[in-house]
Design an enzyme around this catalytic site. Sequence first.
Site, mmCIF file in Angstrom:
data_model
loop_
_atom_site.group_PDB
_atom_site.id
_atom_site.type_symbol
_atom_site.label_atom_id
_atom_site.label_comp_id
_atom_site.label_asym_id
_atom_site.label_seq_id
_atom_site.Cartn_x
_atom_site.Cartn_y
_atom_site.Cartn_z
ATOM 1 N N SER A 1 0.731 -1.161 -0.004
ATOM 2 C CA SER A 1 -0.159 -0.052 0.008
ATOM 3 C C SER A 1 0.852 1.292 -0.051
ATOM 4 C CB SER A 1 -1.097 0.139 1.330
ATOM 5 O OG SER A 1 -1.760 -1.249 1.215
ATOM 6 N N ARG A 2 2.145 1.379 -0.483
ATOM 7 C CA ARG A 2 2.969 2.307 -0.451
ATOM 8 C C ARG A 2 3.275 2.929 0.831
ATOM 9 N NH1 ARG A 2 3.574 0.255 -4.679
ATOM 10 N NH2 ARG A 2 3.661 1.218 -6.897
ATOM 11 N N LEU A 3 3.186 2.094 1.828
ATOM 12 C CA LEU A 3 3.686 2.542 3.433
ATOM 13 C C LEU A 3 5.077 1.953 3.485
ATOM 14 C CD1 LEU A 3 0.322 1.896 5.358
ATOM 15 C CD2 LEU A 3 1.227 4.285 4.485
#
Length: 213
Positions: A190-192
């Site tokens: 999730s692009r975290l």
Amino acid sequence: MQTISHIRKEYSLKALNEKDVAAHPIDQFSLWWDEAMQSEILEVNAMTLATTDADGMPEARTVLVKAFDKNGFVFFTNYNSAKSQQLEDNAKCCLLFFWKELERQVRINGTATKISTTESIEYFNSRPDGSKIGAWASPQSLVVAGKAWLEETYDYYKERFKHGEIPKPPHWGGFRVQPAKIEFWQGRPSRLHDRIQYTLQENGAWKIERLAP
């Protein structure tokens, strides 16, 4: 056909947490380096070197790291090249390792200085003869008459040194980039992404912080 804007990859191989990293960034880099070596990554020692020219325009190219320790990261080049002249004018630079197979990158901000002639000779002597001759033959970054000119110049030096050892050219040697800041980036879902930054303090200690992805 997939458009560029729809190209995506979900990163999920590993995580990076403040409580798990080494106190010194070079120790942490060594851990990641060993994993990268074991992963048999192609050109594992390739890194992007970013400098700035006299007008402040950034320039980047790929070079190969040949040594690293707590004093910094070493690469070799022609001292008359564009990157060398830029480092002479502004020693501040950035290095970037990208190991896509491990979903990792390491960004290093620091200052470049020339290593000793002795160190440069020691490494130069370990190179294949073809690379040694190439160091003599190429006026790196300059405009040349063509490929034939380069081949003729290479042949000239090959003939010149055919009966003895090939010495290090006076215009060739190494730089050591001493880091002031190192960021370790681990891709996450999730692009975290995990981003852990080490910043050198005035007392010589390293401050460790998490950055937002």
